[in-house]
Design an enzyme around this catalytic site. Structure first.
Site, PDB file in Angstrom:
ATOM      1  CE  LYS A 193     -61.379 -47.686  40.918  1.00 36.57           C
ATOM      2  NZ  LYS A 193     -61.086 -46.895  42.121  1.00 36.57           N
TER       3      LYS A 193
ATOM      4  CD  GLU B 258     -57.729 -45.041  49.434  1.00 39.16           C
ATOM      5  OE1 GLU B 258     -56.903 -45.964  49.375  1.00 39.16           O
ATOM      6  OE2 GLU B 258     -57.660 -44.011  48.729  1.00 39.16           O
TER       7      GLU B 258
ATOM      8  NE  ARG C  43     -60.942 -37.557  45.048  1.00 34.33           N
ATOM      9  CZ  ARG C  43     -60.387 -38.706  44.670  1.00 34.33           C
ATOM     10  NH1 ARG C  43     -59.329 -39.191  45.302  1.00 34.33           N
ATOM     11  NH2 ARG C  43     -60.879 -39.396  43.662  1.00 34.33           N
TER      12      ARG C  43
HETATM   13  C1  HEM Z   1     -52.742 -34.129  47.723  1.00 33.83           C
HETATM   14  C2  HEM Z   1     -53.054 -35.235  48.122  1.00 33.83           C
HETATM   15  C3  HEM Z   1     -53.101 -36.506  47.309  1.00 33.83           C
HETATM   16  C4  HEM Z   1     -52.256 -37.550  47.436  1.00 33.83           C
HETATM   17  C5  HEM Z   1     -51.068 -37.646  48.383  1.00 33.83           C
HETATM   18  C6  HEM Z   1     -52.702 -38.562  46.506  1.00 33.83           C
HETATM   19  C7  HEM Z   1     -52.069 -39.785  46.328  1.00 33.83           C
HETATM   20  C8  HEM Z   1     -52.473 -40.770  45.464  1.00 33.83           C
HETATM   21  C9  HEM Z   1     -51.792 -42.015  45.255  1.00 33.83           C
HETATM   22  C10 HEM Z   1     -50.506 -42.412  45.946  1.00 33.83           C
HETATM   23  C11 HEM Z   1     -52.493 -42.738  44.354  1.00 33.83           C
HETATM   24  C12 HEM Z   1     -52.143 -44.131  43.827  1.00 33.83           C
HETATM   25  C13 HEM Z   1     -51.428 -43.999  42.510  1.00 33.83           C
HETATM   26  C14 HEM Z   1     -50.779 -45.317  42.095  1.00 33.83           C
HETATM   27  O1  HEM Z   1     -51.449 -46.125  41.441  1.00 33.83           O
HETATM   28  O2  HEM Z   1     -49.596 -45.508  42.446  1.00 33.83           O
HETATM   29  C15 HEM Z   1     -53.642 -41.947  43.998  1.00 33.83           C
HETATM   30  C16 HEM Z   1     -54.633 -42.358  43.115  1.00 33.83           C
HETATM   31  C17 HEM Z   1     -55.665 -41.521  42.710  1.00 33.83           C
HETATM   32  N1  HEM Z   1     -55.864 -40.199  43.053  1.00 33.83           N
HETATM   33 FE1  HEM Z   1     -54.801 -39.152  44.404  1.00 33.83          FE
HETATM   34  N2  HEM Z   1     -53.800 -38.115  45.832  1.00 33.83           N
HETATM   35  C18 HEM Z   1     -54.075 -36.865  46.293  1.00 33.83           C
HETATM   36  C19 HEM Z   1     -55.106 -36.059  45.901  1.00 33.83           C
HETATM   37  C20 HEM Z   1     -56.018 -36.392  44.924  1.00 33.83           C
HETATM   38  C21 HEM Z   1     -57.090 -35.533  44.513  1.00 33.83           C
HETATM   39  C22 HEM Z   1     -57.384 -34.138  45.048  1.00 33.83           C
HETATM   40  C23 HEM Z   1     -57.766 -36.196  43.573  1.00 33.83           C
HETATM   41  C24 HEM Z   1     -58.973 -35.604  42.883  1.00 33.83           C
HETATM   42  C25 HEM Z   1     -59.751 -35.951  42.158  1.00 33.83           C
HETATM   43  C26 HEM Z   1     -57.136 -37.489  43.383  1.00 33.83           C
HETATM   44  C27 HEM Z   1     -57.537 -38.491  42.516  1.00 33.83           C
HETATM   45  C28 HEM Z   1     -56.991 -39.749  42.429  1.00 33.83           C
HETATM   46  C29 HEM Z   1     -57.563 -40.831  41.637  1.00 33.83           C
HETATM   47  C30 HEM Z   1     -58.830 -40.753  40.804  1.00 33.83           C
HETATM   48  C31 HEM Z   1     -56.747 -41.937  41.827  1.00 33.83           C
HETATM   49  C32 HEM Z   1     -56.978 -43.367  41.264  1.00 33.83           C
HETATM   50  C33 HEM Z   1     -57.660 -44.099  42.393  1.00 33.83           C
HETATM   51  C34 HEM Z   1     -58.267 -45.440  42.081  1.00 33.83           C
HETATM   52  O3  HEM Z   1     -58.845 -45.654  41.011  1.00 33.83           O
HETATM   53  O4  HEM Z   1     -58.224 -46.303  42.983  1.00 33.83           O
HETATM   54  N3  HEM Z   1     -56.078 -37.568  44.221  1.00 33.83           N
HETATM   55  N4  HEM Z   1     -53.604 -40.753  44.670  1.00 33.83           N
END
Ligand code: HEM
Ligand SMILES: Cc1cc2nc3c(=O)[nH]c(=O)nc-3n(C[C@H](O)[C@H](O)[C@H](O)COP(=O)(O)OP(=O)(O)OC[C@H]3O[C@@H](n4cnc5c(N)ncnc54)[C@H](O)[C@@H]3O)c2cc1C
Ligand code: FES
Lengths: 321, 346
Positions: B317, B265, B223
């Protein structure tokens, strides 16, 4: 791309009659390539072409996870089933080519455990044989308690006892032996995880005993050798395209729509992303919703279907495609 | 195709830039003119020759410079690379996946020779030539995750799977968009995602987790995620906030085109074979606004996305400071013409 594109072509390199009801099958890659690495407790899905019917049954890998030139499974003959185990026993011979899936592990060791306590009943021994090889190599303490109906049906009991000595305790019903679960589960060091695979009743007893003794649920692991729901063929009318299509037993609705040349969105092909969500125009029957996308209310309303994983049984299904 | 590796910096004088030929292969993250969180996961198939989706682990002109930046971060703060004790097998799985993939996809740059457990690895761009015993960490200079993590672009988290959840039990994280491994280590999928707005309510995480728990071996998914960063800085960690937070105040209508970078990313998901863990590479691509708008479709669409972005996302963000100036600046590239579907330039 459909799931079958990921299947691995193998040749049956050996068939061994372990006892009157269990046979072991060994597979090598047709090209002599290494097979995928796996973790103890993983199973593969074996595709069987049985006189025009395609069957797909899961079998636990019992070979060592550190051995990649061949896989081994053991199959217990079940004459009351739909015929997969019977086919394995009667039709599969050395030299035959078959297809298997990559390993999937729904019964993995918890690698944080200080000790692994394994309880097997009958054919449920198979995943533990691979797990013991893994625990042994990683140097984590383990103990196997293996129960079988009779000495003659106790597959691998002698060889496991020889190989792992004190780590293995055996119990045969016909010798009047049985596992004392209360005592066993009361005397484990902190950080032990318990794993059980065997007949339904055995799994229930282990889970109940552990729960009543205060074991945390996260430390209790089990695997049922259940037959997964197999697809039946069904008919669908695609309203916009104005055509009728047949979804084969081994095909998803999504694959059948694609095969007809009708455009449809998709992404994950696993019922999670929501991309393939399709409007149901008419439904006289039952939709088997196998997705993670629709909620209970949407399912009950029968107005949406996720063709990548869901199926239909009944008189008529009409989709807005 | 040989890649000319650039000598450039992601800090100090910020000499990082994309070559003209590198611009069209940027993974522009918006398939439509509006953006909202969704469970946007798709199979990580080889797609479109020359695109960043062509190979399992994309190597581009920034490879060598990014690895130098990682070494600087790790020298400063070893806590950016952590693995709980049960994650060693997963580290070896990760090492194998990267070495096998890179040797297959870039045979002129990487070479792997296996003689049983005796492995010989040559990484030409980084001038590494090592022999070790697979599975025996005493034959490597460090943990297998750190060893290979220093040789592959992007951050890498490794998630242990148990109790129907994923646990962030290891990672090498030096180029993150404002989250901390040291804080998240040992957390589960819902815990580390707790700060994200709106997505929980939309059920995005519930579905994503279910999907990941059944991710099969050999069938990776991917993704795209995005944010904006002022200056081409890879290390925008909470630990270093004082170094980069104030950069946001420096944005003006005059310098916005070169200062503000679209940060994308490319996240991929891999089931690891021996550990049953999930590897989560977070490969970051940076592109200055001036570079983005060289593709007319991207300029038009970026304006529309930014203009209509939900306030909760602008805030999460960290764009609030310069969001209005950016929308105004981007408007000059939007003539109102329709845009074609998909992310690739016309
Ligand atoms: C399994 C692996 C994954 C890891 C290790 C991971 C890790 C993270 C981390 C560390 C954050 C930042 C949170 C913060 O603000 O501290 C984040 C944000 C986010 N993650 Fe994941 N994530 C994973 C999978 C996914 C998947 C499968 C989705 C599916 C839709 C997802 C959707 C999001 C979204 C929408 C954000 C907010 C990003 C933004 O607006 O910049 N993540 N994730
Ligand atoms: C993860 C996993 C691992 C497994 N590992 C092994 C293994 O290592 N070795 C092994 O021998 N088996 C294993 N199994 C079981 C195996 O997949 C087959 O189920 C088994 O071999 C019987 O297959 P079959 O086609 O002969 O019978 P199936 O048709 O699969 O029937 C199996 C049983 O279910 C009953 N049954 C079938 N259909 C229905 C129905 N509609 N309603 C009610 N009952 C029904 C049958 O009476 C029969 O007793 C495993 C199963 C799983 C899920
Ligand atoms: S393709 Fe993702 S839910 Fe069907």
């Amino acid at each position: 791309m459909s799931a079958s594109d990921h299947l691995i072509p193998v040749v049956v390199s050996n068939v061994v009659e372990v006892n009157p009801i269990i046979k072991r099958f060994e597979f090598k890659h047709v090209n002599g390539d290494e097979l995928p690495a796996f973790s103890g407790g993983a199973h593969i899905v074996v595709e069987m072409l049985d006189d025009g019917t395609k069957r797909k049954n899961p079998y636990s890998l019992m070979s060592s996870p550190f051995e990649r030139d061949q896989y081994a499974i053991s199959v217990r003959r079940d004459d009351t089933g739909r015929g997969g185990s019977k086919f394995m026993h009667e039709q599969v011979r050395p030299g035959m080519q078959m297809k298997i899936s990559a390993p999937v592990n729904l019964f993995a060791l918890d690698l944080r455990a200080r000790k692994h306590l394994m309880i097997a009943g009958g054919i449920g021994i198979t995943p533990f044989i691979a797990q013991m090889a893994q625990a042994d190599k990683l140097g984590v303490p383990f103990e196997l308690h293996y129960a079988a109906r009779s000495v003659s049906q106790a597959a691998y009991m002698d060889s496991l006892a020889d190989r792992f000595g004190d780590h293995v305790s055996c119990y045969c019903d016909d010798q009047g032996e049985s596992v004392d679960l209360e005592t066993l589960l009361s005397n484990q060091p902190l950080g032990t995880h318990v794993y059980v695979c065997g007949p339904k009743g055995m799994i229930e007893r282990v889970v109940q005993t552990a729960t009543s003794l205060g074991w945390p649920a996260a430390h209790v692991h089990f695997e049922h050798f259940l037959a997964p729901p197999v697809g039946e063929p069904f008919e669908v009318h695609l309203a916009k395209a104005g055509i009728d299509i047949t979804v084969g037993a081994e095909q998803s609705l999504l694959e059948a729509v694609e095969a007809s040349g009708t455009p449809i969105n998709c992404m994950c092909r696993g019922g999670a992303c929501g991309q393939c969500e399709t409007v149901v125009v008419a439904c006289d029957g039952e939709i088997m919703h196998n997705d993670h996308w629709l909620d209970e209310e949407q399912r009950a309303a029968k107005q949406r279907i996720m063709p990548c994983v869901s199926r239909f049984r009944g008189k008529r299904l009409e989709l807005d495609l | 195709m040989t890649i000319q590796f650039k000598d450039e910096s992601f800090r100090g004088d910020f000499t990082y830039a994309n070559s003209p030929s590198n611009i069209p292969r940027f993974p522009f993250p918006f398939p439509e003119d509006e953006y909202m969180y969704s469970t946007n996961i798709e199979p990580h198939h080889a797609a479109r020759a020359g695109s960043p989706f062509e190979n399992a682990f994309d190597v581009d002109e920034h490879y060598v410079a990014e690895m130098k930046d990682r070494a600087l971060v790790l020298a400063d703060d070893p806590g950016r690379c952590q693995a709980l004790p049960h994650m060693e097998t997963a580290g070896w799985d990760f090492l194998e996946l990267v070495m096998v993939s890179k040797a297959r996809d870039y045979p002129d740059l990487f070479k792997l020779t296996m003689d049983g457990d005796r492995w010989h690895w040559i990484n030409k761009p980084l001038q590494i030539d090592d022999t070790f015993t697979f599975g025996d960490s005493s034959t490597l200079p460090c943990h297998p995750m750190e060893y290979i993590g220093r040789q592959v672009q992007g951050d890498h988290a490794i998630l242990d799977q148990r109790d129907g959840n994923l646990w962030m039990d290891a990672g090498i994280i030096t180029a993150q968009a404002d989250w901390s491994l040291d804080f998240d280590i040992g957390m589960n999928f819902f815990e580390w995602h707790a700060p994200v707005p709106l997505a929980h309510e939309l059920g995005v995480f519930q579905r994503a987790l279910k999907f990941l728990l059944t991710l099969p071996q050999g069938q990776p998914s991917r993704r795209l995620n995005w944010t904006l960063t002022v200056n081409p800085r890879l290390d925008t960690s909470p630990e270093n906030y004082p170094k980069w937070g104030p950069d946001r105040m420096t944005v003006t209508p005059e310098n916005i085109g070169e200062k503000v970078h679209l940060r994308v990313e490319l996240q991929t998901f891999w089931r690891l074979p021996r550990s049953n863990a999930i590897l989560f590479p977070i490969r970051t691509y940076l592109m200055a606004m001036n570079e983005v708008v060289t593709q007319p479709k991207w300029g038009r669409r970026l304006h529309r996305v930014m203009r209509d972005l939900r306030p909760e996302l602008v805030d999460y963000k960290g764009l609030s400071r310069y969001h209005p100036i950016l929308v105004e600046w981007l408007s000059q590239f939007d003539d109102g013409a329709p845009t074609s579907p998909g992310i690739f330039p016309d």
